[in-house]
Write an enzyme that holds these catalytic residues in place. Structure first.
Site, PDB file in Angstrom:
ATOM      1  N   GLU A   1       0.801  -1.227   0.000  1.00 44.12           N
ATOM      2  CA  GLU A   1       0.000   0.000   0.000  1.00 44.12           C
ATOM      3  C   GLU A   1       0.835   1.278   0.000  1.00 44.12           C
ATOM      4  OE1 GLU A   1      -3.686   2.107   2.492  1.00 44.12           O
ATOM      5  OE2 GLU A   1      -2.988   0.098   3.025  1.00 44.12           O
TER       6      GLU A   1
ATOM      7  N   LYS B   1      -8.572  -1.084   1.050  1.00 45.69           N
ATOM      8  CA  LYS B   1      -9.579  -1.604   1.973  1.00 45.69           C
ATOM      9  C   LYS B   1     -10.399  -2.617   1.200  1.00 45.69           C
ATOM     10  CE  LYS B   1      -9.135  -0.319   6.102  1.00 45.69           C
ATOM     11  NZ  LYS B   1      -7.997  -1.234   6.285  1.00 45.69           N
TER      12      LYS B   1
END
Length: 461
Positions: free
Chosen positions: A256, A273
């Site tokens: 990420e 997410k």
């Protein structure tokens, strides 16, 4: 503004360069690995920092001497100003990390958890040169800045290093380590249920609940050997290895990006997410990815973090410049599929990478929305201090450009212990059993490096 230099080197694999550097006390490696172009291209390796800024228990130190100046401001003053050569993305500047507690302090929040005294809250090394490897073009450079004398010294050192490199250097066997979680499975599920209660009561919209697992570090175990094993089994676009002295190392296989800033003031962040397991059968794997893209809970979770990051970036962005060019894209990693979005903005004049870090720490994707209240609930519900986990690894170049990653899928090694951690975002639609299974899925690849797949909890049920 002066211009940095870039001298081409014979190509060497990052794996072999890292093996030759095993044991260096202040080694920093930013390791874009895997197959997600363009975020799987560059490996940046820095050694022998000019200065080191550290924060321990809220106290700031420069090269071991306590300072009155705050750490980020001190870092701003220490990063040199020069134009990066066009061949490489980084030729010197700051590389380091800010842990989760550091972000709590910036929000004026205390904690009920006792931190590990062997773990610094913040480290920023100032490096005047870097070894830069382009995996796509299979080209290598020694890049940096400074006088002709400094350049000559760096050139001598890297030639000596290149002479020590062994092709296909073997990884020393990793001894087995058993890990024990900070809470039992029932306690983790109860924390998820309590988080849903807070959401139902209107306190928050979403919150990230995590758990940590510890094992005893075997005598003589090299952190670099562990990292080399991790990068082989968990290739990631934002991998990192930071050796901070002799007794602390951070080994990350993060997928990420946190925030990136380019020379024109363009900012981007790519919050993750939404998670689903990979399947060895290609047909089933594609169906799992498609189901993830359409999952109501996972999309709601992702959208709330997108809104949070829009708000965080909006504090320093030109009016009307915040935009979401990518929403609910599924990216494929070694062990999981992830739901990823991108938020972009343009920085207001007069602001820089330090301001951007200060405004956005800690990452919204691992806290929740609203961020401040979510962090209070995290401290109440979780069973141990997060430490570096859920913090940020960053680099800031002499040209002002920055890139950073969220510290997830990461091992932390101190003199005595090894820590792994994982968690997930909780919404009103979360199922405690499913959330526990997702946490186990995420941490499994870390523990498997040591042959441990049990993840026993204290009072395991």
């Amino acid at each position: 503004m002066s211009v940095g230099y870039a001298h081409e080197l014979p190509w060497r694999e990052a794996e072999d360069v890292l093996a030759a550097l095993d044991g260096e006390p202040w080694l920093a490696c930013l390791d874009s690995n895997g197959d997600i172009a363009p975020r799987g291209r560059w490996t940046i390796i820095c050694r022998d920092p000019v200065h080191v800024v550290t924060v321990r228990a809220g106290r700031c130190f420069l090269d071991g001497q306590e300072q009155a100046t705050a750490s980020l401001e001190l870092l701003r003053n220490l990063v040199p100003t020069f134009r990066c050569p066009v061949e490489v993305p980084f030729a010197g500047g700051a590389i380091g990390f800010a842990d989760y507690r550091y972000g709590q302090r910036h929000h004026g929040l205390g904690t009920r958890h006792v931190p590990d005294p062997q773990q610094p809250e913040f480290v920023g090394g100032i490096y005047d040169h870097a070894i830069v490897l382009d995996r796509q073009a299979r080209r290598a450079w020694l890049a940096g800045y400074g006088t002709a004398e400094i350049q000559a010294r760096h050139w001598r050192n890297v030639k000596h290093l290149w002479a020590r490199i062994v092709a296909d250097a073997p990884i020393a066997p990793i001894p087995p380590v058993s890990f024990v979680a900070d809470c039992a499975p029932t306690a983790y599920r109860q924390a998820v249920s309590r988080a849903r209660d807070y959401i139902a009561a209107g306190d928050i919209f979403q919150v990230n609940i995590t758990s940590r697992m510890w094992g005893n570090r075997p005598a003589g175990l090299s952190a670099m050997s562990v990292y080399r094993a991790l990068r082989q089994t968990s290739a990631a676009p934002f991998g990192a290895f930071l050796s901070c002295g002799r007794d602390f190392a951070l080994l990350s296989a993060s997928p990420e990006r946190f925030v990136a800033l380019d020379l024109d003031g363009n900012v981007s962040t790519r919050p993750i997410k939404g998670t689903a397991p990979r399947d060895p059968d290609p047909v089933r794997d594609r169906q799992i990815a498609q189901d993830l893209r359409l999952d109501e809970k996972e999309c709601a979770e992702n959208l709330m973090i997108v809104d949070l990051m829009r708000n965080d970036l909006g504090q320093l962005a030109r009016i009307g410049s915040v935009r979401v060019p990518e929403l609910f894209n599924v990216e494929h990693f070694t062990h999981v599929h992830h739901l990823v979005s991108e938020v972009q903005a343009t920085l207001l004049p007069g602001h820089d990478a330090i301001d951007l870090l200060r405004a956005t720490l800690p990452p919204g994707s691992v806290t929740g929305a609203p961020k401040h209240r979510a962090m209070q609930i995290i401290d109440e519900l979780e069973h141990s201090a997060r430490g570096p986990y859920c913090g940020v690894v960053f680099r800031i170049g002499g040209d002002g450009a920055m890139d950073s990653s969220v510290i997830i899928r990461t091992l932390v090694m101190t003199r005595d212990r090894i820590c792994a951690a994982a968690g997930g975002g909780i919404t009103i639609l979360s199922d405690p059993d499913r959330e526990y299974d997702e946490m186990r899925l995420k941490v499994a690849a870390l523990l498997a490096v040591f042959g441990d797949t049990t993840q026993r909890g204290s009072g395991d049920d």
